[in-house]
Write a protein that holds these residues in place. Structure first.
Motif, mmCIF file in Angstrom:
data_model
loop_
_atom_site.group_PDB
_atom_site.id
_atom_site.type_symbol
_atom_site.label_atom_id
_atom_site.label_comp_id
_atom_site.label_asym_id
_atom_site.label_seq_id
_atom_site.Cartn_x
_atom_site.Cartn_y
_atom_site.Cartn_z
ATOM 1 N N MET A 1 8.161 4.093 26.417
ATOM 2 C CA MET A 1 7.653 3.277 25.628
ATOM 3 C C MET A 1 8.816 2.528 24.438
ATOM 4 S SD MET A 1 3.988 3.426 23.240
ATOM 5 C CE MET A 1 4.482 2.725 21.511
ATOM 6 N N ILE A 2 8.561 1.315 24.492
ATOM 7 C CA ILE A 2 9.249 0.371 23.651
ATOM 8 C C ILE A 2 8.955 0.433 22.125
ATOM 9 C CG2 ILE A 2 10.902 -1.460 23.265
ATOM 10 C CD1 ILE A 2 10.695 -1.770 26.386
ATOM 11 N N GLU A 3 9.572 0.560 21.332
ATOM 12 C CA GLU A 3 8.803 0.277 19.854
ATOM 13 C C GLU A 3 10.017 -0.708 19.370
ATOM 14 O OE1 GLU A 3 8.227 2.071 15.209
ATOM 15 O OE2 GLU A 3 9.197 3.217 17.060
ATOM 16 N N ILE A 4 9.406 -1.926 18.656
ATOM 17 C CA ILE A 4 10.322 -2.927 18.083
ATOM 18 C C ILE A 4 10.007 -2.911 16.900
ATOM 19 C CG2 ILE A 4 11.080 -5.344 18.115
ATOM 20 C CD1 ILE A 4 10.962 -5.063 21.175
ATOM 21 N N ILE A 5 10.935 -2.847 15.820
ATOM 22 C CA ILE A 5 10.596 -3.108 14.400
ATOM 23 C C ILE A 5 11.632 -4.237 13.784
ATOM 24 C CG2 ILE A 5 10.512 -0.590 14.076
ATOM 25 C CD1 ILE A 5 13.300 -0.757 12.486
ATOM 26 N N ALA A 51 15.032 -2.187 18.691
ATOM 27 C CA ALA A 51 14.047 -1.578 19.679
ATOM 28 C C ALA A 51 14.615 -0.051 19.952
ATOM 29 C CB ALA A 51 14.425 -2.301 21.207
ATOM 30 N N TYR A 52 13.504 0.676 20.064
ATOM 31 C CA TYR A 52 13.795 2.069 20.007
ATOM 32 C C TYR A 52 12.900 2.435 21.167
ATOM 33 C CZ TYR A 52 15.208 1.900 15.020
ATOM 34 O OH TYR A 52 15.937 1.616 13.973
ATOM 35 N N THR A 53 13.449 3.618 21.980
ATOM 36 C CA THR A 53 12.761 4.330 22.977
ATOM 37 C C THR A 53 13.056 5.720 22.902
ATOM 38 O OG1 THR A 53 14.565 4.450 24.567
ATOM 39 C CG2 THR A 53 13.037 2.572 24.604
ATOM 40 N N GLU A 90 12.080 -7.893 25.741
ATOM 41 C CA GLU A 90 11.011 -7.451 24.819
ATOM 42 C C GLU A 90 11.680 -7.959 23.551
ATOM 43 O OE1 GLU A 90 7.677 -6.512 24.915
ATOM 44 O OE2 GLU A 90 8.056 -6.931 27.142
#
Length: 150
Positions: A1-5, A51-53, A90
Motif C-alpha cells: 500500500m502506498i501512503e502519500i503525505i 510516498a511511503y511503502t 500516485e
C-alpha cells in the motif's frame, strides 16, 4: 500500500530522495547539470509530497507557483527498485489534486530529452508538449509539458 503525505521541503525523507535524484541527474544531464541544478533548489518548496511503502520513503514530488493559473511540477523521483508500480503516478495525482484545491488550473514542467522514462511517464499521464518557457527556451536538452486540470 502506498501512503502519500503532504509536507514541505524541510522533510528529511524528501531531502534524502532529492539527493538521490540529483545524483541521477548529474549523470544524465552531463555538462548541462550545473545549469539545470540552479533551478532545482528545494529551500522554498511549500508543496511537497512524499510516498511511503511499508514505512519507507520511496518517492517524492513538489510544485511551486508558476503564474496565477499554473504550478510548476518539480523534483519528481521514485527510487529505482520501486519503479513500474504506479508510485510516480500516485505522486503526480496527489500534486495535481493539491494544485486544484489551491485554485490552479494547470501544471507545467520541464524535463530533459535524455530522461526518456520521464518523457514517456508524463505523456502517459496526459501531459502535452508545449513551447519551452523561461530559462529553458535556449536549452536543446529541455522539453516542456503542460496539463490542464479538471
Amino acid at each position: 500500500m502506498i501512503e502519500i503525505i503532504r509536507t514541505n521541503s524541510e522533510n528529511k525523507d524528501f531531502i534524502q530522495l532529492v539527493k538521490a535524484l540529483d545524483a541521477y541527474l548529474k549523470v544524465t544531464d552531463g555538462d548541462e547539470h550545473e545549469f539545470y541544478n540552479q533551478f532545482n533548489g528545494i529551500d522554498t518548496l511549500n508543496h511537497v509530497v512524499v510516498a511511503y511503502t511499508n514505512g519507507n520513503a520511496v518517492g517524492c514530488g513538489a510544485f511551486k507557483k508558476f503564474d496565477t493559473l499554473s504550478v510548476e511540477i518539480k523534483r519528481m523521483y521514485t527510487i529505482p527498485e520501486t519503479r513500474g508500480k504506479g508510485i510516480a503516478t500516485e505522486i503526480l495525482k496527489a500534486l495535481e489534486i493539491w494544485a486544484l484545491e489551491l485554485q490552479f488550473s494547470s501544471c507545467v514542467l520541464e524535463t530533459g530529452i535524455r530522461q526518456k522514462e520521464a518523457v514517456k511517464f508524463y505523456q502517459k499521464n496526459n501531459y502535452t508538449m508545449i513551447p519551452k518557457y523561461g530559462q529553458y527556451v535556449d536549452m536543446d536538452n529541455s522539453l516542456c509539458f503542460e496539463k490542464r486540470l479538471k
